[in-house]
Write a protein that holds these residues in place. Structure first.
Motif, PDB file in Angstrom:
ATOM      1  N   UNK A 144      -7.617 -66.380  -3.322  1.00 27.38           N
ATOM      2  CA  UNK A 144      -6.534 -68.208  -3.976  1.00 27.38           C
ATOM      3  C   UNK A 144      -5.117 -67.818  -4.216  1.00 27.38           C
ATOM      4  N   UNK A 145      -5.100 -67.047  -5.207  1.00 25.81           N
ATOM      5  CA  UNK A 145      -3.686 -67.451  -5.503  1.00 25.81           C
ATOM      6  C   UNK A 145      -2.291 -66.691  -4.971  1.00 25.81           C
ATOM      7  N   UNK A 146      -2.677 -65.540  -4.113  1.00 25.43           N
ATOM      8  CA  UNK A 146      -2.473 -64.720  -3.088  1.00 25.43           C
ATOM      9  C   UNK A 146      -2.181 -65.463  -1.997  1.00 25.43           C
ATOM     10  N   UNK A 147      -2.789 -66.432  -2.060  1.00 26.53           N
ATOM     11  CA  UNK A 147      -2.716 -67.216   0.341  1.00 26.53           C
ATOM     12  C   UNK A 147      -1.908 -68.282  -0.339  1.00 26.53           C
ATOM     13  N   UNK A 378      -0.693 -76.661  -6.307  1.00 18.29           N
ATOM     14  CA  UNK A 378      -0.654 -75.006  -5.551  1.00 18.29           C
ATOM     15  C   UNK A 378      -1.898 -75.016  -6.744  1.00 18.29           C
ATOM     16  N   UNK A 379      -1.927 -74.967  -8.097  1.00 18.92           N
ATOM     17  CA  UNK A 379      -2.478 -75.259  -9.020  1.00 18.92           C
ATOM     18  C   UNK A 379      -3.839 -75.392  -8.724  1.00 18.92           C
ATOM     19  N   UNK A 382      -5.703 -73.608  -6.151  1.00 21.27           N
ATOM     20  CA  UNK A 382      -6.022 -72.213  -6.533  1.00 21.27           C
ATOM     21  C   UNK A 382      -7.492 -72.501  -7.278  1.00 21.27           C
ATOM     22  N   UNK A 383      -7.315 -73.239  -7.958  1.00 21.74           N
ATOM     23  CA  UNK A 383      -8.794 -73.586  -8.765  1.00 21.74           C
ATOM     24  C   UNK A 383     -10.089 -73.828  -7.781  1.00 21.74           C
ATOM     25  N   UNK A 384      -9.632 -75.033  -6.816  1.00 23.49           N
ATOM     26  CA  UNK A 384     -10.527 -75.776  -6.499  1.00 23.49           C
ATOM     27  C   UNK A 384     -11.202 -74.286  -5.217  1.00 23.49           C
TER      28      UNK A 384
END
Length: 434
Positions: A144-147, A378-379, A382-384
């Protein structure tokens, strides 16, 4: 009956007939009032080991509707009673020992090794995330972080083009300028979609491996999951691209004839035909997509080719389309709700903190969404995704395992792989004659 403790018949006769007791005395003679002297005496059926005096009550007529209480004897424990020694027996069937019935299914991991219910499948996906959180959340979070980083950079550095926004919003722009602007937007969006697709493929492959090990009660590190999944990644990518392509082809076949008729001059007839064809194509495409929905775990866990994995999915789905599709849809709804509960608050906070970030995003004015808006939203994304990736992938894998248990008795192989002792005997006792 047999030599199993707890199953001997109470008051069984000795196997060799009447024998003297331990003191050498013969059993008492039959009372004279119970039979004539000329009648043959029936051998006694009393056991040599009698209870202490005072524990046998005198026989009395049974009240209608009352369940008779069996006397204590060899292989029978004392009946449990309520408080103070009185009241109805407690526990088991009528309070006499453990309840009868088949033994409980073995559960070496996150699911019991038997056909699963809807709740057990959903609980198994959540239990995998909770029990093996280091591997599951590590994989989902990393992907998720990368994308999201790639998406933010492209959205800010490539899509955030003031000239492109002005061209698309200016009514006097030429067709060539609009085409060039649209081409740039589509190219950048395509790159973002491709990166997201790659991340989804990698996450699906790794989470499939982790979930399959969690069923056996075994942990797997991210490095081990990568080594196991890497040989199948290209095939999984091909399968992931092939299925939407099939759906788009079906949709095109259904709508293109109507579009051609509308372009030929019969607008009303063409539009009607295109709408009807599109609806029919959507139904067919949905049916086919769900029919092949178990191809991904079949490809990863059976190390099959794309064609064979699609065939395996179709075989496993035969007669279970509605059930599997309903569970898949329910899992997607749950994942969507969980993702929305995380993403929407972060988007609202990002819009408040970034000033005109959201207004620039919607009306195309200014410099577009700022870094503050993109980073905070974006954060949330990522969590979702970190929470929804494991649910979607886990439910698909567990549905695949459930279908194989129902059709191919995969639970036997899983029990042996998990090291469950005497599982075959337990299953035979639970289902006699099967």
């Amino acid at each position: 009956m047999n030599d199993t403790p707890g199953w001997a018949s109470p008051g069984s006769a000795p196997s060799e007939g009447t024998q003297p007791d331990a003191t050498g005395a013969q059993p008492p003679e039959q009372p004279s009032g119970q039979g004539g002297g000329d009648q043959p005496q029936t051998p006694t059926q009393w056991s040599r080991q009698q209870p202490p005096p005072g524990q046998w009550s005198a026989p009395h007529p049974q009240v209608p509707g009352q369940v008779p209480t069996p006397p204590p004897g060899a292989g029978w424990g004392a009946p449990p009673t309520g408080p103070g020694g009185h009241g109805a027996p407690v526990g088991g069937h009528g309070g006499w020992g453990a309840p009868w019935g088949p033994p409980a299914a073995a559960k070496p991991g996150v699911i019991p090794l038997r056909p699963l219910g809807v709740g057990e499948i959903l609980d198994g996906a959540v239990s995998t995330m909770r029990t093996h959180w280091r591997s599951v959340l590590g994989i989902a979070l990393g992907v998720s972080v990368f994308t999201e980083i790639v998406a933010i950079l492209f959205q800010k550095l490539v899509l955030d083009d003031r000239a492109t926004a002005e061209t698309l919003s200016d009514p006097s722009s030429s067709a060539r300028e609009v085409g060039r602007a649209m081409g740039g937007v589509l190219l950048s969006s395509g790159v973002v979609f491709l990166v997201t697709l790659i991340g989804t493929i990698v996450a699906t492959a790794l989470l499939t491996t982790v979930t399959s090990r969690a069923v056996l009660g075994k942990s797997v590190t991210i490095a081990e999951a990568w080594r196991d999944a890497r040989p199948q990644l290209l095939k999984l990518a091909g399968l992931t691209l092939l299925l939407p392509l099939i759906a788009l082809t079906i949709f095109a076949v259904g709508t293109v004839p109507g579009i051609l008729i509308a372009a030929g001059g019969s607008t009303a007839a063409g539009v009607s035909l295109a709408v009807l064809g599109g609806l029919g194509a959507a139904v067919v495409a949905t049916w086919i997509m769900m029919r092949f929905s178990l191809a991904s775990p079949a490809l990863m866990l059976e190390k099959q080719s794309i064609r064979t994995s699609m065939s395996r999915s179709a075989k496993l789905m035969r007669g279970s389309w509605w059930r599997v599709s309903s569970i898949q849809a329910l899992a997607q709804i749950i994942a969507g709700i969980v993702g929305s509960l995380v993403v929407i608050p972060f988007a609202v906070i990002a819009g408040i903190l970034s000033g005109d970030g959201m207004s620039g995003l919607f009306n195309g004015t200014g410099d577009g969404p700022g870094w503050t808006f993109l980073i905070i939203s974006g954060i949330g994304s990522v969590i979702g995704r970190t929470l929804t990736f494991p649910i979607s992938a886990g439910v698909t894998v567990l549905l695949y395992i459930d279908q194989r248990i129902r059709r191919e008795a995969l639970d036997l192989d899983l029990a042996r792989a998990a090291g469950v002792q005497s599982y075959n005997a337990a299953v035979t006792d639970a289902t006699p004659g099967s």
